[in-house]
Design an enzyme around this catalytic site. Structure first.
Site, PDB file in Angstrom:
ATOM      1  N   ASN A  14      70.105  87.594  70.242  1.00 46.11           N
ATOM      2  CA  ASN A  14      68.670  87.361  70.438  1.00 46.11           C
ATOM      3  C   ASN A  14      67.990  88.723  70.347  1.00 46.11           C
ATOM      4  OD1 ASN A  14      66.102  86.789  71.266  1.00 46.11           O
ATOM      5  ND2 ASN A  14      66.658  86.233  73.377  1.00 46.11           N
ATOM      6  N   LYS A  16      64.922  89.326  70.351  1.00 47.04           N
ATOM      7  CA  LYS A  16      63.637  89.351  71.067  1.00 47.04           C
ATOM      8  C   LYS A  16      62.560  89.955  70.149  1.00 47.04           C
ATOM      9  CE  LYS A  16      66.289  89.384  75.280  1.00 47.04           C
ATOM     10  NZ  LYS A  16      66.402  89.673  76.699  1.00 47.04           N
ATOM     11  N   HIS A 106      64.012  80.288  76.788  1.00 47.46           N
ATOM     12  CA  HIS A 106      64.505  81.580  77.277  1.00 47.46           C
ATOM     13  C   HIS A 106      63.708  81.983  78.522  1.00 47.46           C
ATOM     14  CE1 HIS A 106      65.342  85.857  77.517  1.00 47.46           C
ATOM     15  NE2 HIS A 106      66.453  85.572  76.862  1.00 47.46           N
ATOM     16  N   GLU A 108      62.381  84.649  79.379  1.00 49.19           N
ATOM     17  CA  GLU A 108      61.153  85.414  79.111  1.00 49.19           C
ATOM     18  C   GLU A 108      60.006  84.492  78.714  1.00 49.19           C
ATOM     19  OE1 GLU A 108      63.105  88.101  76.459  1.00 49.19           O
ATOM     20  OE2 GLU A 108      64.183  88.917  78.177  1.00 49.19           O
ATOM     21  N   GLU A 178      71.983  82.131  81.455  1.00 48.30           N
ATOM     22  CA  GLU A 178      71.536  83.520  81.522  1.00 48.30           C
ATOM     23  C   GLU A 178      70.858  83.772  82.868  1.00 48.30           C
ATOM     24  OE1 GLU A 178      70.936  85.286  77.332  1.00 48.30           O
ATOM     25  OE2 GLU A 178      69.069  84.320  77.895  1.00 48.30           O
ATOM     26  N   GLY A 184      68.954  92.312  80.645  1.00 44.30           N
ATOM     27  CA  GLY A 184      68.387  93.634  80.394  1.00 44.30           C
ATOM     28  C   GLY A 184      68.520  94.614  81.544  1.00 44.30           C
ATOM     29  N   SER A 224      73.276  91.187  79.879  1.00 47.84           N
ATOM     30  CA  SER A 224      73.970  92.480  79.861  1.00 47.84           C
ATOM     31  C   SER A 224      75.384  92.411  79.284  1.00 47.84           C
ATOM     32  CB  SER A 224      73.973  93.098  81.265  1.00 47.84           C
ATOM     33  OG  SER A 224      72.637  93.377  81.674  1.00 47.84           O
TER      34      SER A 224
HETATM   35  P1  13P Z   1      70.496  91.488  77.389  1.00 47.42           P
HETATM   36  O1  13P Z   1      71.792  91.264  76.632  1.00 47.42           O
HETATM   37  O2  13P Z   1      69.676  92.597  76.850  1.00 47.42           O
HETATM   38  O3  13P Z   1      70.745  91.556  78.858  1.00 47.42           O
HETATM   39  O4  13P Z   1      69.599  90.159  77.149  1.00 47.42           O
HETATM   40  C1  13P Z   1      70.177  88.919  77.353  1.00 47.42           C
HETATM   41  C2  13P Z   1      69.266  87.887  76.801  1.00 47.42           C
HETATM   42  O5  13P Z   1      68.196  87.652  77.325  1.00 47.42           O
HETATM   43  C3  13P Z   1      69.682  87.177  75.592  1.00 47.42           C
HETATM   44  O6  13P Z   1      68.883  86.062  75.359  1.00 47.42           O
END
Ligand code: 13P
Length: 271
Positions: A14, A16, A106, A108, A178, A184, A224
């Site tokens: 992803n 983003k 997601h 976010e 997740e 992150g 992560s």
């Molecule tokens: P990270 O791997 O940067 O922690 O993000 C995970 C994520 O949100 C994947 O959709």
């Protein structure tokens, strides 16, 4: 269908809101030779790999990856096919660009853009109607985990996201667990904790659709994940792959992740 046919490990990226078209082209130029050199040494076919870039990079990625076993997907979708919905993208449009998958719900989007459980369910439905595989994201916040509500929250989010799905379609849905506190932050979940939540997610699927149905549903871990910890997740039988953010942006690191998935599960792959 048996587990080995359907639960092929999936490594999903992803990106983003990262990478221009030019940066996407550079990524592929570095990623393909790197992954080839790693996989050549094993003489094994690739595991299932998916990259979900921003919408703007989908056409370039689609043509650059056309001859490789790497699928492309989107990070969001609207539930209508077309019409007066300014700024939205339909499942039909994603299909048209070569997408096989779409990330839905997601954290976010839920927490920053205010996407509700009902919107997530409609998006899952719309993706399936167009033949796209939804990657339904669920995950508890830190506050929910600290209150001991992680299992309950993930069960409810799973049931909500699947509320418009029919039994015969569930195997087309990928669920990504997740935990919000792991995204992150560099603080990944403990693999046994993730496996416990994923076990509860499968129990929820079974309670909704019938005993054993969840055996055909892939559930990924995300938060992560990097090349140095993915193996510990892949060693858990419950975990069918990973949804990777930050570490998927670097072509060498993402190639290592492909290699690690293959090393951890050499028996289950797409070819
Ligand atoms: P990270 O791997 O940067 O922690 O993000 C995970 C994520 O949100 C994947 O959709």
């Amino acid at each position: 269908m048996g587990e080995s046919e359907l639960r092929v490990p999936l490594l999903a990226a992803n990106w983003k809101m990262n990478k221009t078209v030019g940066e996407t082209v550079s990524f592929v130029g570095a990623f393909i030779p790197e992954v080839r050199s790693l996989l050549d040494s094993t003489r094994d076919p690739w595991p299932e790999v998916l990259i979900c870039p921003p919408f703007t990079s989908l056409p370039a990625l689609s043509s650059l990856l056309a001859s490789y076993p790497v699928r492309i997907g989107a990070q969001n979708v609207y539930w209508q096919a077309k019409g007066a919905f300014t700024g939205e993208i339909s499942p039909l449009m994603l299909k048209d660009l070569g997408c096989r998958y779409v990330i839905v719900g997601h954290s976010e989007r839920r927490h920053i853009m205010g996407e509700t459980g009902e919107m997530v369910a409609r998006k899952v439905r719309a993706a399936l109607d167009e033949g796209l595989k939804p990657v339904l994201c669920v995950g508890e916040t830190l506050a929910e985990r600290e209150k001991g509500e992680a299992l309950k929250v993930n069960s409810e989010m799973t049931a909500g996201g699947l509320s418009e799905v029919k039994k015969e379609e569930v195997s087309q849905v990928v669920i990504a667990y997740e935990p919000v506190w792991a995204i992150g932050t560099g603080k990944e979940a403990r693999p046994d904790d993730a496996a416990q939540v994923i076990g509860r997610i499968r129990e929820t699927v079974d309670s909704l659709f019938g005993k054993g149905v969840s055996e055909d549903v892939r559930v990924l871990y995300g938060g992560s994940v990097k090349s140095t910890n993915i193996r510990s997740f892949m060693m858990c039988e419950e975990i069918d792959g990973a949804l990777v953010g930050g570490a998927s942006l670097d072509p060498v690191e993402f190639a290592r992740l492909v290699f690690e998935v293959l090393r951890a599960r050499p028996d289950r792959r797409t070819g």
